[in-house]
Design a protein around this motif. Structure first.
Motif, PDB file in Angstrom:
ATOM      1  N   LEU A 100       1.324  -1.219  -0.308  1.00  0.00           N
ATOM      2  CA  LEU A 100      -0.403  -0.167   0.104  1.00  0.00           C
ATOM      3  C   LEU A 100       0.661   1.264   0.079  1.00  0.00           C
ATOM      4  O   LEU A 100       0.644   1.779  -1.050  1.00  0.00           O
ATOM      5  CB  LEU A 100      -1.320   0.198   1.741  1.00  0.00           C
ATOM      6  CG  LEU A 100      -1.628   1.019   1.579  1.00  0.00           C
ATOM      7  CD1 LEU A 100      -3.260   1.104   0.374  1.00  0.00           C
ATOM      8  CD2 LEU A 100      -2.474   1.103   2.914  1.00  0.00           C
ATOM      9  N   ASP A 101       1.895   1.413   1.207  1.00  0.00           N
ATOM     10  CA  ASP A 101       2.746   2.209   0.868  1.00  0.00           C
ATOM     11  C   ASP A 101       3.775   2.700  -1.147  1.00  0.00           C
ATOM     12  O   ASP A 101       3.251   3.929  -1.067  1.00  0.00           O
ATOM     13  CB  ASP A 101       3.404   2.022   2.264  1.00  0.00           C
ATOM     14  CG  ASP A 101       3.121   2.804   3.726  1.00  0.00           C
ATOM     15  OD1 ASP A 101       1.634   3.128   3.630  1.00  0.00           O
ATOM     16  OD2 ASP A 101       3.749   1.617   3.869  1.00  0.00           O
ATOM     17  N   GLU A 102       3.709   1.613  -1.438  1.00  0.00           N
ATOM     18  CA  GLU A 102       3.856   1.517  -2.226  1.00  0.00           C
ATOM     19  C   GLU A 102       3.305   2.370  -3.652  1.00  0.00           C
ATOM     20  O   GLU A 102       3.835   3.141  -4.433  1.00  0.00           O
ATOM     21  CB  GLU A 102       5.319   0.088  -3.218  1.00  0.00           C
ATOM     22  CG  GLU A 102       5.278   0.409  -4.401  1.00  0.00           C
ATOM     23  CD  GLU A 102       6.277  -0.885  -4.646  1.00  0.00           C
ATOM     24  OE1 GLU A 102       6.206  -1.574  -5.994  1.00  0.00           O
ATOM     25  OE2 GLU A 102       6.429  -1.748  -3.451  1.00  0.00           O
ATOM     26  N   ALA A 103       2.249   1.777  -3.415  1.00  0.00           N
ATOM     27  CA  ALA A 103       1.199   2.174  -4.418  1.00  0.00           C
ATOM     28  C   ALA A 103       1.192   3.758  -4.448  1.00  0.00           C
ATOM     29  O   ALA A 103       0.891   4.478  -5.248  1.00  0.00           O
ATOM     30  CB  ALA A 103       0.093   1.291  -4.103  1.00  0.00           C
ATOM     31  N   LEU A 104       0.734   4.206  -3.414  1.00  0.00           N
ATOM     32  CA  LEU A 104       0.607   5.110  -2.720  1.00  0.00           C
ATOM     33  C   LEU A 104       2.149   6.449  -3.209  1.00  0.00           C
ATOM     34  O   LEU A 104       1.893   7.790  -3.221  1.00  0.00           O
ATOM     35  CB  LEU A 104       0.305   6.116  -1.343  1.00  0.00           C
ATOM     36  CG  LEU A 104      -0.655   4.998  -0.352  1.00  0.00           C
ATOM     37  CD1 LEU A 104      -0.948   5.211   0.772  1.00  0.00           C
ATOM     38  CD2 LEU A 104      -1.921   5.674  -1.729  1.00  0.00           C
ATOM     39  N   ALA A 105       3.128   5.823  -2.437  1.00  0.00           N
ATOM     40  CA  ALA A 105       4.005   6.653  -3.168  1.00  0.00           C
ATOM     41  C   ALA A 105       4.306   7.182  -4.769  1.00  0.00           C
ATOM     42  O   ALA A 105       4.214   7.771  -5.167  1.00  0.00           O
ATOM     43  CB  ALA A 105       5.442   6.235  -3.099  1.00  0.00           C
ATOM     44  N   ALA A 109       3.479  10.626  -6.422  1.00  0.00           N
ATOM     45  CA  ALA A 109       4.959  11.539  -7.565  1.00  0.00           C
ATOM     46  C   ALA A 109       4.292  11.163  -9.011  1.00  0.00           C
ATOM     47  O   ALA A 109       4.640  11.944  -9.718  1.00  0.00           O
ATOM     48  CB  ALA A 109       5.619  10.163  -7.496  1.00  0.00           C
ATOM     49  N   ASP A 110       2.756  10.778  -9.257  1.00  0.00           N
ATOM     50  CA  ASP A 110       2.793  11.267 -10.491  1.00  0.00           C
ATOM     51  C   ASP A 110       1.932  12.197 -10.540  1.00  0.00           C
ATOM     52  O   ASP A 110       2.334  12.898 -11.467  1.00  0.00           O
ATOM     53  CB  ASP A 110       1.555   9.806 -10.808  1.00  0.00           C
ATOM     54  CG  ASP A 110       2.523   8.064 -11.440  1.00  0.00           C
ATOM     55  OD1 ASP A 110       3.540   7.978 -11.240  1.00  0.00           O
ATOM     56  OD2 ASP A 110       2.050   6.954 -11.208  1.00  0.00           O
ATOM     57  N   ARG A 111       1.232  12.475  -9.347  1.00  0.00           N
ATOM     58  CA  ARG A 111       0.214  13.353  -8.961  1.00  0.00           C
ATOM     59  C   ARG A 111       1.194  14.772  -9.041  1.00  0.00           C
ATOM     60  O   ARG A 111       0.235  16.357 -10.283  1.00  0.00           O
ATOM     61  CB  ARG A 111      -0.647  13.543  -8.396  1.00  0.00           C
ATOM     62  CG  ARG A 111      -1.925  14.691  -7.816  1.00  0.00           C
ATOM     63  CD  ARG A 111      -2.074  13.907  -6.437  1.00  0.00           C
ATOM     64  NE  ARG A 111      -3.579  13.661  -6.449  1.00  0.00           N
ATOM     65  CZ  ARG A 111      -3.540  12.679  -5.663  1.00  0.00           C
ATOM     66  NH1 ARG A 111      -3.874  12.612  -4.568  1.00  0.00           N
ATOM     67  NH2 ARG A 111      -4.810  11.729  -5.863  1.00  0.00           N
ATOM     68  N   ALA A 112       2.315  14.260  -8.502  1.00  0.00           N
ATOM     69  CA  ALA A 112       3.032  15.730  -8.230  1.00  0.00           C
ATOM     70  C   ALA A 112       3.669  16.149  -9.661  1.00  0.00           C
ATOM     71  O   ALA A 112       4.113  16.623 -10.242  1.00  0.00           O
ATOM     72  CB  ALA A 112       4.376  15.381  -7.457  1.00  0.00           C
ATOM     73  N   GLU A 113       4.030  14.576 -10.395  1.00  0.00           N
ATOM     74  CA  GLU A 113       4.107  15.204 -11.804  1.00  0.00           C
ATOM     75  C   GLU A 113       3.128  16.223 -13.076  1.00  0.00           C
ATOM     76  O   GLU A 113       3.547  16.742 -13.696  1.00  0.00           O
ATOM     77  CB  GLU A 113       4.672  13.874 -12.716  1.00  0.00           C
ATOM     78  CG  GLU A 113       4.919  13.936 -13.946  1.00  0.00           C
ATOM     79  CD  GLU A 113       5.717  12.412 -14.271  1.00  0.00           C
ATOM     80  OE1 GLU A 113       5.509  12.014 -15.579  1.00  0.00           O
ATOM     81  OE2 GLU A 113       6.577  11.599 -13.477  1.00  0.00           O
ATOM     82  N   VAL A 114       1.863  15.523 -12.456  1.00  0.00           N
ATOM     83  CA  VAL A 114       0.862  15.635 -13.275  1.00  0.00           C
ATOM     84  C   VAL A 114       0.844  17.224 -12.742  1.00  0.00           C
ATOM     85  O   VAL A 114       0.861  18.575 -13.736  1.00  0.00           O
ATOM     86  CB  VAL A 114      -0.343  15.457 -13.516  1.00  0.00           C
ATOM     87  CG1 VAL A 114      -1.598  16.244 -13.853  1.00  0.00           C
ATOM     88  CG2 VAL A 114       0.149  13.624 -13.542  1.00  0.00           C
ATOM     89  N   GLU A 115       1.368  17.453 -11.830  1.00  0.00           N
ATOM     90  CA  GLU A 115       0.700  18.623 -11.611  1.00  0.00           C
ATOM     91  C   GLU A 115       1.473  20.195 -11.785  1.00  0.00           C
ATOM     92  O   GLU A 115       1.647  21.158 -12.322  1.00  0.00           O
ATOM     93  CB  GLU A 115       0.274  19.375  -9.601  1.00  0.00           C
ATOM     94  CG  GLU A 115      -0.489  18.677  -9.512  1.00  0.00           C
ATOM     95  CD  GLU A 115      -1.180  18.375  -7.294  1.00  0.00           C
ATOM     96  OE1 GLU A 115       0.365  19.103  -6.895  1.00  0.00           O
ATOM     97  OE2 GLU A 115      -2.223  18.225  -7.092  1.00  0.00           O
ATOM     98  N   ALA A 116       3.022  19.622 -11.691  1.00  0.00           N
ATOM     99  CA  ALA A 116       4.316  20.432 -11.888  1.00  0.00           C
ATOM    100  C   ALA A 116       3.739  20.415 -13.619  1.00  0.00           C
ATOM    101  O   ALA A 116       4.127  21.477 -14.402  1.00  0.00           O
ATOM    102  CB  ALA A 116       5.556  19.545 -12.370  1.00  0.00           C
ATOM    103  N   TYR A 117       3.526  19.907 -14.597  1.00  0.00           N
ATOM    104  CA  TYR A 117       3.056  20.117 -16.122  1.00  0.00           C
ATOM    105  C   TYR A 117       2.567  20.707 -16.505  1.00  0.00           C
ATOM    106  O   TYR A 117       2.315  21.711 -16.746  1.00  0.00           O
ATOM    107  CB  TYR A 117       2.711  18.677 -16.255  1.00  0.00           C
ATOM    108  CG  TYR A 117       2.376  18.765 -18.121  1.00  0.00           C
ATOM    109  CD1 TYR A 117       3.178  19.136 -19.048  1.00  0.00           C
ATOM    110  CD2 TYR A 117       0.970  18.983 -17.883  1.00  0.00           C
ATOM    111  CE1 TYR A 117       3.406  18.635 -20.282  1.00  0.00           C
ATOM    112  CE2 TYR A 117       0.488  18.961 -19.375  1.00  0.00           C
ATOM    113  CZ  TYR A 117       2.084  18.960 -20.642  1.00  0.00           C
ATOM    114  OH  TYR A 117       1.531  18.706 -22.208  1.00  0.00           O
ATOM    115  N   MET A 118       1.440  20.761 -15.520  1.00  0.00           N
ATOM    116  CA  MET A 118       0.237  21.941 -15.404  1.00  0.00           C
ATOM    117  C   MET A 118       0.609  23.225 -14.911  1.00  0.00           C
ATOM    118  O   MET A 118       0.492  24.182 -15.968  1.00  0.00           O
ATOM    119  CB  MET A 118      -1.038  21.568 -14.650  1.00  0.00           C
ATOM    120  CG  MET A 118      -1.825  20.500 -14.898  1.00  0.00           C
ATOM    121  SD  MET A 118      -1.914  20.243 -16.683  1.00  0.00           S
ATOM    122  CE  MET A 118      -4.031  20.908 -16.654  1.00  0.00           C
TER     123      MET A 118
END
Length: 123
Positions: A100-105, A109-118
């Motif tokens: 669960l911790d691995e999947a949340l991390a 990380a994917d969400r942070a990447e999308v927000e940085a792209y936006m």
């Protein structure tokens, strides 16, 4: 009015023929069987046939035996298991928490990447 068939109202095997036409029936024995719900079923068997130790009760479907005081136990049915129950059988709580911790991390990380792209393409 009534020109009908000669066999109207009869069925196959009906009629006065009986034993003479079909031959002698085999000698039979009737054996009582008892299930855990106190049902009694008495099937008949050919005299020379081997009588089984158990018989299925036609009323409840449980196995029935010859001893009325000690009928066979009903079959144990397993309850329906969810996917999560099967997963918990294969993994410990610690392994589950690590996955669960691995999947949340990865999700964060994917969400942070999308927000940085936006933010970078907002101008």
């Amino acid at each position: 009015m009534g020109s009908g068939s000669a066999i109207r109202g009869s069925r196959v095997g009906a009629g006065p023929m009986g034993e003479a036409e079909r031959g002698e029936s085999a000698p039979r024995i009737r054996v009582p069987f008892y299930c855990a719900n106190n049902h009694e079923v008495v099937p008949s068997f050919a005299h020379e046939a081997q009588v089984p130790e158990e018989w299925d009760c036609p009323r409840c479907g449980f196995p029935a035996g010859k001893d009325p005081h000690n009928p066979p136990a009903p079959p144990r049915t397993e309850p329906y298991k969810t996917h999560l129950a099967y997963v918990k059988e294969r993994r410990s709580d610690e392994e589950g928490q690590a996955i669960l911790d691995e999947a949340l991390a990865k999700l964060r990380a994917d969400r942070a990447e999308v927000e940085a792209y936006m933010r970078a393409n907002a101008n």
